[in-house]
Scaffold this motif. Sequence first.
Motif, PDB file in Angstrom:
ATOM      1  N   SER A 160      -0.687  79.076  37.953  1.00 20.82           N
ATOM      2  CA  SER A 160       0.483  78.278  37.618  1.00 20.82           C
ATOM      3  C   SER A 160       1.486  78.492  38.735  1.00 20.82           C
ATOM      4  O   SER A 160       1.886  79.615  39.003  1.00 20.82           O
ATOM      5  CB  SER A 160       1.082  78.720  36.286  1.00 20.82           C
ATOM      6  OG  SER A 160       2.267  78.005  36.018  1.00 20.82           O
ATOM      7  N   HIS A 161       1.852  77.409  39.446  1.00 21.69           N
ATOM      8  CA  HIS A 161       2.750  77.564  40.580  1.00 21.69           C
ATOM      9  C   HIS A 161       3.419  76.238  40.904  1.00 21.69           C
ATOM     10  O   HIS A 161       3.039  75.192  40.418  1.00 21.69           O
ATOM     11  CB  HIS A 161       1.971  78.056  41.801  1.00 21.69           C
ATOM     12  CG  HIS A 161       1.000  77.056  42.329  1.00 21.69           C
ATOM     13  ND1 HIS A 161      -0.195  76.776  41.705  1.00 21.69           N
ATOM     14  CD2 HIS A 161       1.075  76.242  43.419  1.00 21.69           C
ATOM     15  CE1 HIS A 161      -0.826  75.847  42.393  1.00 21.69           C
ATOM     16  NE2 HIS A 161      -0.090  75.494  43.429  1.00 21.69           N
ATOM     17  N   MET A 162       4.428  76.315  41.756  1.00 21.55           N
ATOM     18  CA  MET A 162       5.095  75.111  42.235  1.00 21.55           C
ATOM     19  C   MET A 162       4.426  74.677  43.526  1.00 21.55           C
ATOM     20  O   MET A 162       4.249  75.474  44.436  1.00 21.55           O
ATOM     21  CB  MET A 162       6.573  75.416  42.504  1.00 21.55           C
ATOM     22  CG  MET A 162       7.358  75.851  41.275  1.00 21.55           C
ATOM     23  SD  MET A 162       7.618  74.529  40.085  1.00 21.55           S
ATOM     24  CE  MET A 162       8.867  73.584  40.942  1.00 21.55           C
ATOM     25  N   ASN A 163       4.039  73.399  43.627  1.00 21.44           N
ATOM     26  CA  ASN A 163       3.475  72.922  44.879  1.00 21.44           C
ATOM     27  C   ASN A 163       4.578  72.455  45.803  1.00 21.44           C
ATOM     28  O   ASN A 163       5.760  72.551  45.497  1.00 21.44           O
ATOM     29  CB  ASN A 163       2.417  71.828  44.637  1.00 21.44           C
ATOM     30  CG  ASN A 163       3.030  70.503  44.241  1.00 21.44           C
ATOM     31  OD1 ASN A 163       4.231  70.378  44.078  1.00 21.44           O
ATOM     32  ND2 ASN A 163       2.178  69.518  44.067  1.00 21.44           N
ATOM     33  N   ASP A 164       4.208  71.944  46.981  1.00 17.28           N
ATOM     34  CA  ASP A 164       5.192  71.567  47.984  1.00 17.28           C
ATOM     35  C   ASP A 164       6.083  70.418  47.532  1.00 17.28           C
ATOM     36  O   ASP A 164       7.120  70.151  48.141  1.00 17.28           O
ATOM     37  CB  ASP A 164       4.494  71.189  49.295  1.00 17.28           C
ATOM     38  CG  ASP A 164       3.799  72.377  49.928  1.00 17.28           C
ATOM     39  OD1 ASP A 164       4.139  73.513  49.545  1.00 17.28           O
ATOM     40  OD2 ASP A 164       2.928  72.181  50.800  1.00 17.28           O
ATOM     41  N   SER A 165       5.675  69.713  46.493  1.00 19.17           N
ATOM     42  CA  SER A 165       6.474  68.594  46.003  1.00 19.17           C
ATOM     43  C   SER A 165       7.451  69.020  44.912  1.00 19.17           C
ATOM     44  O   SER A 165       8.142  68.192  44.332  1.00 19.17           O
ATOM     45  CB  SER A 165       5.537  67.507  45.440  1.00 19.17           C
ATOM     46  OG  SER A 165       4.607  67.112  46.404  1.00 19.17           O
ATOM     47  N   GLY A 166       7.491  70.327  44.619  1.00 20.49           N
ATOM     48  CA  GLY A 166       8.378  70.788  43.569  1.00 20.49           C
ATOM     49  C   GLY A 166       7.840  70.526  42.179  1.00 20.49           C
ATOM     50  O   GLY A 166       8.587  70.527  41.209  1.00 20.49           O
ATOM     51  N   TYR A 203      -1.970  64.698  37.213  1.00 24.33           N
ATOM     52  CA  TYR A 203      -3.270  65.068  36.664  1.00 24.33           C
ATOM     53  C   TYR A 203      -3.907  66.208  37.440  1.00 24.33           C
ATOM     54  O   TYR A 203      -5.082  66.518  37.259  1.00 24.33           O
ATOM     55  CB  TYR A 203      -4.186  63.845  36.652  1.00 24.33           C
ATOM     56  CG  TYR A 203      -3.607  62.683  35.889  1.00 24.33           C
ATOM     57  CD1 TYR A 203      -3.371  62.764  34.519  1.00 24.33           C
ATOM     58  CD2 TYR A 203      -3.269  61.506  36.550  1.00 24.33           C
ATOM     59  CE1 TYR A 203      -2.813  61.708  33.826  1.00 24.33           C
ATOM     60  CE2 TYR A 203      -2.716  60.437  35.861  1.00 24.33           C
ATOM     61  CZ  TYR A 203      -2.493  60.549  34.499  1.00 24.33           C
ATOM     62  OH  TYR A 203      -1.936  59.509  33.818  1.00 24.33           O
ATOM     63  N   ASN A 204      -3.120  66.840  38.354  1.00 22.93           N
ATOM     64  CA  ASN A 204      -3.520  68.027  39.102  1.00 22.93           C
ATOM     65  C   ASN A 204      -4.592  67.784  40.154  1.00 22.93           C
ATOM     66  O   ASN A 204      -5.192  68.733  40.648  1.00 22.93           O
ATOM     67  CB  ASN A 204      -3.944  69.158  38.169  1.00 22.93           C
ATOM     68  CG  ASN A 204      -2.755  69.857  37.550  1.00 22.93           C
ATOM     69  OD1 ASN A 204      -1.618  69.587  37.933  1.00 22.93           O
ATOM     70  ND2 ASN A 204      -3.002  70.736  36.609  1.00 22.93           N
ATOM     71  N   GLY A 205      -4.882  66.543  40.493  1.00 21.79           N
ATOM     72  CA  GLY A 205      -5.672  66.246  41.686  1.00 21.79           C
ATOM     73  C   GLY A 205      -4.707  65.834  42.785  1.00 21.79           C
ATOM     74  O   GLY A 205      -3.504  66.018  42.672  1.00 21.79           O
ATOM     75  N   ASN A 206      -5.237  65.269  43.883  1.00 23.42           N
ATOM     76  CA  ASN A 206      -4.378  64.745  44.965  1.00 23.42           C
ATOM     77  C   ASN A 206      -3.291  65.757  45.297  1.00 23.42           C
ATOM     78  O   ASN A 206      -2.095  65.454  45.282  1.00 23.42           O
ATOM     79  CB  ASN A 206      -3.778  63.400  44.530  1.00 23.42           C
ATOM     80  CG  ASN A 206      -2.972  62.727  45.617  1.00 23.42           C
ATOM     81  OD1 ASN A 206      -3.040  63.094  46.788  1.00 23.42           O
ATOM     82  ND2 ASN A 206      -2.190  61.729  45.227  1.00 23.42           N
ATOM     83  N   ASN A 207      -3.701  66.971  45.598  1.00 18.54           N
ATOM     84  CA  ASN A 207      -2.768  68.076  45.794  1.00 18.54           C
ATOM     85  C   ASN A 207      -1.678  67.728  46.807  1.00 18.54           C
ATOM     86  O   ASN A 207      -1.952  67.249  47.900  1.00 18.54           O
ATOM     87  CB  ASN A 207      -3.540  69.315  46.275  1.00 18.54           C
ATOM     88  CG  ASN A 207      -2.674  70.553  46.285  1.00 18.54           C
ATOM     89  OD1 ASN A 207      -2.064  70.910  45.283  1.00 18.54           O
ATOM     90  ND2 ASN A 207      -2.639  71.225  47.428  1.00 18.54           N
ATOM     91  N   ASN A 208      -0.431  67.971  46.421  1.00 16.89           N
ATOM     92  CA  ASN A 208       0.733  67.720  47.264  1.00 16.89           C
ATOM     93  C   ASN A 208       0.838  66.257  47.692  1.00 16.89           C
ATOM     94  O   ASN A 208       1.485  65.945  48.684  1.00 16.89           O
ATOM     95  CB  ASN A 208       0.708  68.628  48.503  1.00 16.89           C
ATOM     96  CG  ASN A 208       2.050  68.713  49.200  1.00 16.89           C
ATOM     97  OD1 ASN A 208       3.101  68.694  48.562  1.00 16.89           O
ATOM     98  ND2 ASN A 208       2.024  68.782  50.519  1.00 16.89           N
ATOM     99  N   MET A 209       0.149  65.362  46.980  1.00 21.02           N
ATOM    100  CA  MET A 209       0.139  63.927  47.298  1.00 21.02           C
ATOM    101  C   MET A 209      -0.456  63.641  48.680  1.00 21.02           C
ATOM    102  O   MET A 209      -0.214  62.582  49.271  1.00 21.02           O
ATOM    103  CB  MET A 209       1.549  63.331  47.190  1.00 21.02           C
ATOM    104  CG  MET A 209       2.142  63.416  45.792  1.00 21.02           C
ATOM    105  SD  MET A 209       3.786  62.649  45.649  1.00 21.02           S
ATOM    106  CE  MET A 209       4.769  63.865  46.533  1.00 21.02           C
ATOM    107  N   ASP A 210      -1.272  64.561  49.190  1.00 19.76           N
ATOM    108  CA  ASP A 210      -1.835  64.383  50.531  1.00 19.76           C
ATOM    109  C   ASP A 210      -2.873  63.262  50.577  1.00 19.76           C
ATOM    110  O   ASP A 210      -3.092  62.665  51.636  1.00 19.76           O
ATOM    111  CB  ASP A 210      -2.453  65.694  51.028  1.00 19.76           C
ATOM    112  CG  ASP A 210      -1.382  66.707  51.436  1.00 19.76           C
ATOM    113  OD1 ASP A 210      -0.261  66.265  51.755  1.00 19.76           O
ATOM    114  OD2 ASP A 210      -1.668  67.916  51.432  1.00 19.76           O
TER     115      ASP A 210
END
Length: 239
Positions: free
Chosen positions: A40-46, A197-204
Amino acid sequence: MAKKIIVSRRNFLKNTGIAAGAAALSTIALPSAEAAQHASHMNDSGVNLHRARMFFTNTFEFDILSNAAERIFPKDERGPGAIDLAVPYFIDNQLAGAWGYNAREYMAGPFAPGAPTQGPQTALIRRDLFQQGLLAINAAARKQYSKNFSNLKGPEQDEILKQCEAGKLPTEGFTSSYFFSELRNAVLAGAYADPAYNGNNNMDGWRLKEYPGAQMSYADIIESDKYEKMDPISLASMQ
């Protein structure tokens, strides 16, 4: 098949659509197959992401999925591949939910070999299809190279996947070509779905296509004659 797996990222992205990923599936996903099982963490997109393996309690099978997904959507100089985009976790979580149980599909039979235009004819629900399909891929790797699929070199993995797509791998109750189609569609879904949905990490995945995501409005640029490039926005960031 060779063109689908060993294709340049430029052509791959040109020939695949955002809608294929965003609409095909929906649920949850991690940036690396080697990451902790629970996180459980914050990704680069907040965006606060809660990720965990929900279906593949067997790491061996999850690794086969991760390696196969990475060969279908590989990392290169233009951007991340399936593993860094959290695609394996996305697929795992999908299989644990309604999609994995074919909850919205007619599954009462009868089941019999049909024409190609009649679609899949299998009594297996999707979660069992994936589990057996991944084991069929590994069995082919063991037979042909005396190694597990995850331990093969990239070109060797590609060869197994080509055979899978061509329907040449031994399977029971389904064709390997049908499994490959489901796997490829799921990989694209995980790469392009909204990070909610927890895919497409950081919207990359979106950044590879310069897709803007869930913008609230285009009113300020709608009349502009020039191409407007903007940072994507996820539904998850609106929570």
